[in-house]
Design a protein around this motif. Structure first.
Motif, short mmCIF file in Angstrom:
data_model
loop_
_atom_site.label_atom_id
_atom_site.label_comp_id
_atom_site.label_asym_id
_atom_site.label_seq_id
_atom_site.Cartn_x
_atom_site.Cartn_y
_atom_site.Cartn_z
N MET A 1 0.49 -1.12 0.00
CA MET A 1 0.18 0.21 0.32
C MET A 1 0.67 1.29 0.11
SD MET A 1 -2.98 1.08 2.81
CE MET A 1 -3.83 -0.40 2.35
N LYS A 2 0.60 2.34 -0.31
CA LYS A 2 0.82 3.42 -0.14
C LYS A 2 0.15 4.26 0.09
CE LYS A 2 2.33 5.27 -4.70
NZ LYS A 2 2.79 6.02 -5.95
N ILE A 3 0.94 5.46 1.22
CA ILE A 3 0.84 5.75 2.45
C ILE A 3 1.38 6.93 2.08
CG2 ILE A 3 0.62 5.51 5.68
CD1 ILE A 3 0.58 2.64 4.82
N ALA A 4 0.72 8.09 2.65
CA ALA A 4 1.84 9.51 2.79
C ALA A 4 1.34 9.50 4.30
CB ALA A 4 0.68 10.47 2.25
N VAL A 5 2.57 10.36 4.80
CA VAL A 5 2.70 10.45 6.19
C VAL A 5 2.71 12.14 6.04
CG1 VAL A 5 3.41 10.32 8.38
CG2 VAL A 5 2.76 8.37 6.52
N ARG A 6 1.90 12.43 7.31
CA ARG A 6 2.80 14.17 7.39
C ARG A 6 2.93 13.85 8.84
NH1 ARG A 6 -1.22 17.96 8.54
NH2 ARG A 6 -0.05 20.62 8.01
N PHE A 7 3.67 15.07 9.42
CA PHE A 7 4.26 14.90 10.30
C PHE A 7 3.52 16.84 11.08
CE2 PHE A 7 8.57 13.32 10.34
CZ PHE A 7 8.34 12.36 9.69
N GLY A 8 2.36 16.46 11.37
CA GLY A 8 1.27 17.52 11.03
C GLY A 8 1.33 19.12 11.16
N HIS A 9 1.61 20.28 12.50
CA HIS A 9 2.02 21.30 12.57
C HIS A 9 3.17 21.48 11.75
CE1 HIS A 9 -2.58 22.81 13.05
NE2 HIS A 9 -2.33 21.00 14.21
N GLN A 10 3.38 23.55 11.69
CA GLN A 10 4.68 23.74 11.02
C GLN A 10 5.36 24.07 11.95
OE1 GLN A 10 5.32 23.61 7.18
NE2 GLN A 10 5.53 21.69 8.21
N LEU A 11 6.81 24.11 12.12
CA LEU A 11 7.43 24.95 12.81
C LEU A 11 7.84 26.02 13.02
CD1 LEU A 11 10.83 22.27 12.95
CD2 LEU A 11 8.70 22.46 14.88
N THR A 12 7.47 27.04 12.73
CA THR A 12 7.23 28.09 12.08
C THR A 12 6.18 28.77 11.65
OG1 THR A 12 8.20 28.66 10.37
CG2 THR A 12 9.93 28.54 11.64
N GLY A 13 5.49 30.12 11.76
CA GLY A 13 4.57 30.48 10.26
C GLY A 13 2.87 30.13 11.41
N ALA A 14 2.51 30.52 10.52
CA ALA A 14 1.13 30.38 11.13
C ALA A 14 -0.09 28.98 11.80
CB ALA A 14 -0.55 30.91 10.25
N ASP A 15 0.79 28.04 11.19
CA ASP A 15 0.40 26.82 11.32
C ASP A 15 1.41 26.01 11.97
OD1 ASP A 15 -0.67 24.02 10.63
OD2 ASP A 15 0.27 24.19 9.51
N GLY A 16 1.05 26.86 13.51
CA GLY A 16 2.25 26.13 14.74
C GLY A 16 1.45 25.11 15.80
N GLY A 17 0.41 24.08 15.58
CA GLY A 17 0.50 23.43 17.00
C GLY A 17 0.07 24.07 18.00
N ALA A 18 -0.92 23.10 18.46
CA ALA A 18 -1.17 22.75 19.98
C ALA A 18 0.56 23.10 21.45
CB ALA A 18 -1.59 21.99 20.58
N VAL A 19 0.63 23.53 21.83
CA VAL A 19 1.73 23.85 23.01
C VAL A 19 0.63 24.32 24.36
CG1 VAL A 19 3.02 25.90 23.61
CG2 VAL A 19 2.63 25.73 21.33
N GLY A 20 1.91 22.82 25.36
CA GLY A 20 1.41 23.25 26.58
C GLY A 20 2.47 22.78 27.62
N ILE A 21 2.36 21.61 27.98
CA ILE A 21 4.03 21.01 28.74
C ILE A 21 4.44 20.88 28.00
CG2 ILE A 21 4.08 19.50 29.79
CD1 ILE A 21 1.65 19.47 31.66
N VAL A 22 4.58 20.22 26.59
CA VAL A 22 5.10 19.99 25.36
C VAL A 22 4.68 20.80 24.15
CG1 VAL A 22 5.82 17.52 26.28
CG2 VAL A 22 3.64 17.74 24.58
#
Length: 142
Positions: A1-22
């Motif tokens: 099977m061919k699978i695309a994997v994306r590591f979620g949000h970006q380290l910079t810019g407006a697509d930053g992801g959640a920030v809490g304890i980590v």
């Protein structure tokens, strides 16, 4: 099977992801390569659709991965995420989200069950139908 994997949000810019304890981006980049290695060990072809850092917006980041996945005609799209939650001594657990139904829901159910067998509490298995994901294949696991 061919699978695309994306590591979620970006380290910079407006697509930053959640920030809490980590920071979500730090955690995703630690476990994302392990997801790829495990899937490759199982014989799958992996296309890493994580966008290069470029201070991207959320939509630009998503479109990059989706377009790359579609151009490679993948069978499954996996996006790695870590959600934020209020601090508690008893973490709530995991969630698995899938786009649509059919094979996407089948894969999401298998992942949810496997996480549960590993001892993780499953908070929810959730289906989403937003057409903004624009995946040509309606097989998606998030």
């Amino acid at each position: 099977m061919k699978i695309a994997v994306r590591f979620g949000h970006q380290l910079t810019g407006a697509d930053g992801g959640a920030v809490g304890i980590v920071k979500e981006t730090d955690v995703n980049r630690r476990y994302g390569p392990k997801v790829i290695s495990k899937l490759q060990a199982l014989g799958h072809t992996i296309i890493n659709v994580t966008p290069p850092e470029a201070h991207r917006s959320l939509s630009d980041s998503l479109n990059y991965g989706i377009n790359l996945a579609n151009s490679n005609n993948v069978d499954l799209f996996v996006s790695c995420h870590v959600n934020a939650a209020a601090y508690t001594s008893v973490p709530r657990g995991c969630e698995v989200v899938c786009l649509g139904s059919g094979k996407g829901l089948d894969y999401a159910t298998k992942v949810s069950n496997a996480l549960s067998e590993l001892g993780f509490k499953i908070v929810e298995l959730r289906q989403i139908l937003e057409d903004w994901l624009k995946l040509e294949k309606q097989i998606c696991l998030v």
